[in-house]
Design a protein around this motif. Structure first.
Motif, PDB file in Angstrom:
ATOM      1  N   CYS A   1       0.919  -0.619  -0.356  1.00 41.57           N
ATOM      2  CA  CYS A   1      -0.179   0.076   0.225  1.00 41.57           C
ATOM      3  C   CYS A   1       0.668   1.473  -0.027  1.00 41.57           C
ATOM      4  CB  CYS A   1      -1.162  -0.102   1.190  1.00 41.57           C
ATOM      5  SG  CYS A   1      -2.263  -1.088   1.504  1.00 41.57           S
TER       6      CYS A   1
ATOM      7  N   GLU B   1      -4.719   2.731   3.930  1.00 40.98           N
ATOM      8  CA  GLU B   1      -4.985   0.988   4.499  1.00 40.98           C
ATOM      9  C   GLU B   1      -5.140   1.575   6.087  1.00 40.98           C
ATOM     10  OE1 GLU B   1      -2.401  -0.270   7.327  1.00 40.98           O
ATOM     11  OE2 GLU B   1      -0.492   0.769   6.700  1.00 40.98           O
TER      12      GLU B   1
ATOM     13  N   ASP C   1     -13.030  -6.290  12.029  1.00 39.67           N
ATOM     14  CA  ASP C   1     -12.815  -4.864  11.446  1.00 39.67           C
ATOM     15  C   ASP C   1     -11.661  -4.491  10.475  1.00 39.67           C
ATOM     16  OD1 ASP C   1     -15.455  -3.469  12.525  1.00 39.67           O
ATOM     17  OD2 ASP C   1     -14.130  -3.208  14.156  1.00 39.67           O
TER      18      ASP C   1
ATOM     19  N   ILE D   1     -11.908  -7.388   8.018  1.00 42.23           N
ATOM     20  CA  ILE D   1     -12.456  -6.143   7.202  1.00 42.23           C
ATOM     21  C   ILE D   1     -11.808  -5.107   5.645  1.00 42.23           C
ATOM     22  CG2 ILE D   1     -14.571  -4.511   6.534  1.00 42.23           C
ATOM     23  CD1 ILE D   1     -15.925  -5.931   8.244  1.00 42.23           C
ATOM     24  N   GLU D   2     -11.035  -4.595   6.296  1.00 42.37           N
ATOM     25  CA  GLU D   2     -10.449  -3.881   5.809  1.00 42.37           C
ATOM     26  C   GLU D   2      -9.145  -4.764   5.379  1.00 42.37           C
ATOM     27  OE1 GLU D   2      -8.013  -0.296   5.775  1.00 42.37           O
ATOM     28  OE2 GLU D   2      -9.695  -0.836   6.121  1.00 42.37           O
TER      29      GLU D   2
ATOM     30  N   VAL E   1      -9.218  -7.166   3.253  1.00 41.32           N
ATOM     31  CA  VAL E   1      -9.896  -7.610   2.160  1.00 41.32           C
ATOM     32  C   VAL E   1     -10.052  -6.120   1.511  1.00 41.32           C
ATOM     33  CG1 VAL E   1     -12.459  -8.327   1.460  1.00 41.32           C
ATOM     34  CG2 VAL E   1     -11.885  -9.131   3.362  1.00 41.32           C
ATOM     35  N   ARG E   2     -10.829  -5.179   1.961  1.00 44.99           N
ATOM     36  CA  ARG E   2     -10.785  -3.574   1.485  1.00 44.99           C
ATOM     37  C   ARG E   2      -9.614  -3.718   0.835  1.00 44.99           C
ATOM     38  NH1 ARG E   2      -9.525   1.247   1.185  1.00 44.99           N
ATOM     39  NH2 ARG E   2      -8.323   1.534   3.310  1.00 44.99           N
ATOM     40  N   VAL E   3      -8.206  -3.634   1.583  1.00 43.44           N
ATOM     41  CA  VAL E   3      -6.857  -2.859   0.869  1.00 43.44           C
ATOM     42  C   VAL E   3      -6.756  -4.812  -0.204  1.00 43.44           C
ATOM     43  CG1 VAL E   3      -4.686  -3.882   1.250  1.00 43.44           C
ATOM     44  CG2 VAL E   3      -5.958  -2.282   3.260  1.00 43.44           C
TER      45      VAL E   3
ATOM     46  N   GLY F   1      -8.995  -5.903  -2.562  1.00 44.49           N
ATOM     47  CA  GLY F   1      -9.207  -5.366  -3.568  1.00 44.49           C
ATOM     48  C   GLY F   1      -8.582  -3.984  -3.798  1.00 44.49           C
ATOM     49  N   LEU F   2      -7.773  -3.146  -3.170  1.00 50.92           N
ATOM     50  CA  LEU F   2      -7.638  -2.131  -3.827  1.00 50.92           C
ATOM     51  C   LEU F   2      -6.528  -2.187  -4.432  1.00 50.92           C
ATOM     52  CD1 LEU F   2      -8.190   0.287  -0.726  1.00 50.92           C
ATOM     53  CD2 LEU F   2      -9.289   0.168  -3.763  1.00 50.92           C
TER      54      LEU F   2
END
Length: 158
Positions: free
Chosen positions: A122, A129, A138, A141-142, A144-146, A148-149
């Motif tokens: 990142c 991030e 949490d 979830i973060e 998974v979000r990272v 994806g980015l």
């Protein structure tokens, strides 16, 4: 007269000695011509490419676009190459998902190393991030979000 015969004999010897080379040259002439022609075509293509790039640089003013970018950030000693980070993330991601039957300490160590590599990736791609600030669901979830980015940025992960 004797000198003329000696010279004629020397020329005849040179002609007979070079006859195999002339025959080989006749058989390979098409290949030699092809190599010379393809070498010339490659030289012209490289030259044309350099001219096009120079024209594009002048048209876009590439120096003006990169003047404000600090390139020394990429030359740091502690900076790992992005390809190596991607390899580490794939390896650790596979171990994180498929490490059944291992002790809980091993899982947490793999997860910590995976998160560290996510943070480095990142930072290299300038993605925000919050992995170190969160915990539990949490943090997952973060993560998974990272992922994806990073995937959207072109980094393929498992």
């Amino acid at each position: 007269m004797e000198l003329g015969r000696a010279l004629l004999l020397a020329l005849a010897f040179v002609a007979v000695a070079s006859l195999p080379a002339l025959i080989a040259l006749l058989f390979c002439a098409d290949e030699i011509i092809d190599r010379v022609a393809s070498g010339y075509a490659e030289w012209r293509a490289r030259r044309r490419e350099r001219r096009v790039i120079a024209r594009l640089d002048r048209a876009v003013e590439a120096d003006a676009l990169t003047r404000d970018i600090d390139l020394s950030e990429f030359d740091r000693e502690d900076r790992r190459p992005l390809e190596q980070l991607a390899t580490d993330l794939r390896r650790l991601g596979g171990q994180r998902l498929g490490g059944t039957g291992r002790p809980m300490v091993w899982h947490s160590a793999v997860l910590q190393a995976y998160d560290d590599r996510l943070r480095l990736a990142c930072r290299a791609l300038d993605i925000t991030e919050h992995l170190s600030e969160l915990d539990g669901v949490d943090q997952e979830i973060e993560r998974v979000r990272v992922e994806g980015l990073l995937h959207a940025a072109g980094l393929t992960l498992p």
